[in-house]
Design an enzyme around this catalytic site. Structure first.
Site, mmCIF file in Angstrom:
data_model
loop_
_atom_site.group_PDB
_atom_site.id
_atom_site.type_symbol
_atom_site.label_atom_id
_atom_site.label_comp_id
_atom_site.label_asym_id
_atom_site.label_seq_id
_atom_site.Cartn_x
_atom_site.Cartn_y
_atom_site.Cartn_z
ATOM 1 N N ASP A 1 0.741 -1.288 0.051
ATOM 2 C CA ASP A 1 0.287 -0.097 -0.143
ATOM 3 C C ASP A 1 0.941 1.236 0.080
ATOM 4 O OD1 ASP A 1 -2.229 1.678 -0.009
ATOM 5 O OD2 ASP A 1 -3.245 0.630 1.565
HETATM 6 C C1 BGC Z 1 -5.082 3.166 0.066
HETATM 7 C C2 BGC Z 1 -5.215 2.235 -1.117
HETATM 8 C C3 BGC Z 1 -4.971 2.983 -2.343
HETATM 9 C C4 BGC Z 1 -3.637 3.746 -2.308
HETATM 10 C C5 BGC Z 1 -3.307 4.250 -3.560
HETATM 11 C C6 BGC Z 1 -3.879 4.071 -0.169
HETATM 12 O O1 BGC Z 1 -3.902 4.919 0.911
HETATM 13 O O2 BGC Z 1 -4.888 2.289 1.310
HETATM 14 O O3 BGC Z 1 -6.352 1.317 -0.862
HETATM 15 O O4 BGC Z 1 -4.984 2.101 -3.429
HETATM 16 O O5 BGC Z 1 -3.680 4.408 -1.514
HETATM 17 O O6 BGC Z 1 -4.199 5.380 -3.935
#
Ligand code: BGC
Length: 746
Positions: free
Chosen positions: A280
């Site tokens: 993530d």
């Molecule tokens: C989130 C993800 C997301 C990623 C990219 C993160 O803060 O937890 O679900 O895909 O950002 O935007």
């Protein structure tokens, strides 16, 4: 020499076997990948593992791509820019490996569909799949070939802001709808220009963050992981999902981003996943905050060794892995495996043949897409109360008061994780009402409050005056999109701002009130509920939410949504879920509530069961609940036999009749309980459901088949099996209102 010969024979035999078994194409693909890897320098390999955020056409980014230091990118949605970046990757980098452009296309790209939790309320795979396909058609036209969706985190706590992105609390429902989303996003073929790789997230247990506070710790037993949290992930991997994202949270003491058990044992060994695992955002570096890594270098080592192929935006891989390989803390073969997964995805997406996006006139918000978004919103709305048949409204009504901050809130109705949808394309309920009925019905609109958190009562008087001169009131309440989604958790999930006061002031006028809730989670409402005649849950319904709601209010469409989560009475009941264990002291029968206790009440046995003195045992509405404009009658259940064996199957049938005078769809739900087992089992588990459309007076016999697979679960020692004994089958309109029969597994 002899052993060399034996090994060669074995290898040859394996090759033949592999050719037959996994198919020639796959073997050739793996050869191509290996050949490419053999030509890569270590730094080029690590470059493939590095994911950067879109940042226009900066010289710095261009030179990083040229050097082979970037493998994938997120958030670049300008196809002219992405094509130029791609050109640099393909023509100017040494090996010409294409980039992949990714984005959070969560519930639509331009045409915004209802939030995923709302889509889950449709219990309708067809429309969910269609929504994902349309999102992919729109997003791929801008060069986005990889979405970070669907989110499969089982969510039992409405305080958690990200519940909006989930498919609810039930593993079976989340599996069926998750698979539909994967199929929709990925399309018929990943390699076609409109194929978009799905990403299952967040692996794993993120929905169980303690106290519903985002990013918090999780403690989940192996039994619960296998029987609940893993279930939708496994189903979607079996359906061919191309990628998966490791979660932010710490699971049982090991952050998911460095969790070998999750990413190696379960994902790669048990499930044979050959797709890409992405971290993530910055979660590699956050291993330091977790207290798991001392610095970025160690964080990168732990994450890559655990099986995270791509580092999203922490830059720890690119800045330190080369050194770690040289020091032999990370084996080069580990890096090779990660590169192999990434290249495999690039081949599967057809990017080596066709790296560019064809720039054409934007085809967004087409009539077909808008119609599908409307259908999805109609199917997502859940009717929760309808006293005296207050709904549907008659078209002959003379005047309507429209009150509340959500009646005309175009951005809010799109919901959280709307990165590309535009508010100017949104049709709000007020706009649609005016357009369709403005000439025939007097519409008295007073917002009352500017936005959901507004505390200013200056317009209350005008709202009451509007209500007094109207026949009926549509009260559009809820929460702004900004109160939902990532990092937007709420301890108190009741109506924010002065909405409760506004509702009680207008209620004093004595006019029938229809409450339409636009929110990202179930909003605590039990105290205000007696003030309203009808209660329609519209969630954040997306671009076409307005026309969908107006269709439902006037009976042009019939509500058919069913809750994908238990609707709590109060936040303090959370986490709450229908498929809980029975406990040693289940609360049954009439409960003694606090108000019925004597003064100086001594400790007696009524306090010894599992409930709250002030909130009881039940949710406000159970999982699976939802009303229609008609009523359905369930007859007695008919089981084909009283016993079942590993080999045999049972059928259970139930006659369902539409007893009203409107054609409508019922969602017939089947739950099973394993009464005694070697690990305690839930009081009920959804195992099947069927949507059935019935004409007035029509009866259909709904037949479900029960097989041994429906009875299996993971035992304490990790075996997946069914245990002999008694099982209860429940069939009904929701998880509470059911009829039951039982049988024995021999
Ligand atoms: C989130 C993800 C997301 C990623 C990219 C993160 O803060 O937890 O679900 O895909 O950002 O935007």
């Amino acid at each position: 020499m002899k052993s060399f010969f034996i090994i060669s024979v074995i290898l040859f035999a394996f090759d033949v076997f592999a050719y037959d078994f996994i198919g020639k194409k796959e073997v050739e693909l793996e050869r191509k990948i290996d050949e490419l890897i053999s030509r890569m320098t270590l730094s080029e390999k690590i470059g493939q593992l590095n994911q950067l955020n879109g940042n226009g056409l900066s010289d710095n980014l261009k030179s990083q791509i040229r050097n082979g230091s970037v493998g994938t990118m997120l958030n670049e949605v300008n196809p002219e820019i992405s094509n130029e970046l791609q050109r640099i990757a393909v023509e100017e980098s040494r090996l010409g490996i294409p980039l992949i452009f990714a984005r959070d296309v969560i519930h639509g790209f331009k045409t915004v569909f209802p939030i995923p939790l709302a889509q889950a309320a449709s219990w309708d795979e067809e429309i969910v799949k269609k929504g994902a396909r349309i999102a992919a058609e729109e997003a791929t036209s801008r060069g986005i070939r990889w979405t970070f969706a669907p989110m499969l985190d089982i969510s039992r706590d409405a305080r958690w802001g990200r519940i909006i992105e989930s498919l609810g609390e039930d593993p079976y429902l989340a599996s069926r709808l998750g698979v539909a989303m994967v199929e929709g996003f990925q399309g018929k073929s990943l390699s076609s220009p409109n194929g978009m790789a799905a990403c299952l997230k967040h692996f794993c247990g993120y929905g169980a963050v303690e106290g519903g506070r985002d990013y918090n710790t999780t403690q989940i037993s192996e039994e619960q992981l296998r029987n609940i949290y893993f279930v939708p992930f496994k189903s979607c991997i079996n359906a061919g999902a191309a990628t998966l994202m490791a979660a932010f949270n710490d699971l049982n003491g090991v952050p998911c981003t460095a969790n070998r058990y999750l990413l190696n044992t379960v994902l790669r060994s048990d499930w044979n996943f050959d797709g890409v695992v992405v971290s993530d955002w910055n979660s590699v570096h956050e291993l330091i905050n977790h207290g798991y890594a001392r610095d970025g270098k160690q964080a990168a080592e732990l994450a890559v060794n655990a099986g995270v192929d791509i580092d999203m935006m922490s830059l720890d891989y690119i800045s330190s892995l080369e050194g770690s390989v040289k020091e032999k803390v990370v084996k080069e073969s580990v890096i090779d495996n990660a590169v192999r997964n990434i290249l495999r995805l690039k081949f599967r997406l057809g990017l080596f043949h066709n790296p560019y996006v064809e720039i054409k006139n934007d085809v967004f918000y087409t009539p077909e897409y808008l119609e599908a978004a409307k259908e999805s919103a109609i199917k997502s709305c859940v009717l929760l109360k309808n006293t005296d048949k207050a709904l549907p409204l008659s078209e002959k009504i003379k005047s309507i008061a429209v009150i509340g901050p959500m009646a005309d809130a175009p951005a809010d109705q799109l919901g959280a994780w709307t990165m590309d949808g535009e508010r100017q394309h949104t049709i709000t309920p007020l706009q649609d009402l005016k357009k369709r009925y403005g000439n025939t019905i007097v519409i008295n609109y007073v917002k009352g409050l500017d936005y959901s958190r507004d505390l200013d009562r200056k317009n209350f008087e005008a709202a009451v005056a509007a209500v007094e001169k109207s026949d009926v009131v549509l009260f559009f309440a809820g929460e702004e999109a900004g109160l939902t989604g990532e990092a937007r958790c709420r301890a108190d999930i009741s109506l924010p701002g002065a909405q409760k006061d506004l509702l009680s002031e207008i209620a004093a006028a004595g006019k029938p009130i229809i409450l339409i809730m636009l929110a990202g989670r179930p909003i605590e409402i039990y105290k205000e509920l007696p003030l309203v005649k009808a209660f329609l849950y519209a969630w954040h319904p997306g671009t076409m939410g307005g026309p969908a709601i107006i269709d439902l209010l006037f009976g042009k469409a019939v509500p058919s949504g069913r809750l994908p989560i238990s609707y709590p009475m109060v936040s303090a009941q959370l986490p709450y879920y229908y498929n809980h264990k029975n406990t040693g002291r289940p609360a049954v029968g009439d409960l003694v509530m606090m108000e019925n206790m004597q003064q100086n009440e001594i400790q007696t046995s009524f306090g010894h069961t599992c409930y709250y003195l002030d909130a009881g045992r039940d949710p406000l509405y159970p999982f699976g609940y939802g009303l229609s404009y008609t009523t359905f009658r369930y007859g007695e259940l008919n089981l084909s036999a009283n016993d079942m064996t590993e080999q045999s199957k049972l059928t259970v049938s139930v006659p369902v009749t539409n007893t009203g005078n409107i054609m409508a769809t019922e969602t017939v739900q089947l739950y099973i309980r394993d009464v005694i087992a070697s690990v305690t089992r839930p009081v009920k588990e959804l195992k099947a459901y069927r949507k059935v459309c019935l004409k007035p007076g029509e009866e259909k016999n709904i037949v479900f088949e029960i097989s041994i697979d429906d009875l299996k679960f993971y035992t304490a020692n990790g075996e997946y099996r069914a245990e002999p004994g008694e099982f209860i089958v429940y069939v009904g309109a929701n998880s509470r209102d059911v009829k039951e029969v039982s049988f024995t597994l021999k």
